[in-house]
Design a protein around this motif. Structure first.
Motif: not given
Length: 138
Positions: A81-85
């Motif tokens: 979940r790179p977009e929320k990390t």
């Protein structure tokens, strides 16, 4: 509805969460603090649920880090979940305790890996709070 931030990272008596909760509140964000006095299976389930459902998962690493599980979590989230990390590396804890040069070198390599995966990396809490407040969850 306010965006919600999961607060992962260093525990072990670290005070970064107390500061971050103020920054997030001032930026109009809600948060989940997984630190409790007496860890139970219900607390573990709540942490897993919040990590999945929060708009952002922020991990702050300080020199009070006693284990490496938070490092594993941020790398895992940066892959899945790179977009929320987001990762925040704090080189000192309240201006007194610092990382050894070797540990700091290793942590900056982890930060570079997390960033290559598409996640955000910061070097201070206020900047992280402001950036997450301006970001739209993806």
């Amino acid at each position: 509805m306010k965006k919600r931030v999961f607060l992962g990272g260093t525990c072990n008596g670290s005070t970064w969460r107390n500061k971050m909760m103020i920054y997030l509140h001032n930026a109009g964000l809600d948060y989940f603090n997984p630190v409790v006095e007496d860890w139970t299976p219900q607390d573990q389930a709540a942490e897993v649920r919040e990590r999945e459902t929060c708009d952002f998962c922020l991990y702050a690493i300080t020199p009070l880090m006693a284990g490496v599980y938070s490092i594993a979590e941020v790398v895992d989230d940066s892959n899945k979940r790179p977009e929320k990390t987001a990762l925040v590396l704090l080189p000192a804890e309240d201006g007194t305790l610092t990382f050894s040069p070797g540990t700091w070198k290793s942590l900056t390599a982890v930060a570079a890996l997390v960033k290559r995966n598409g996640a955000r990396v910061f070097d201070n809490l206020p900047q992280a709070a402001l950036c997450l407040a301006q970001e739209q969850p993806r």
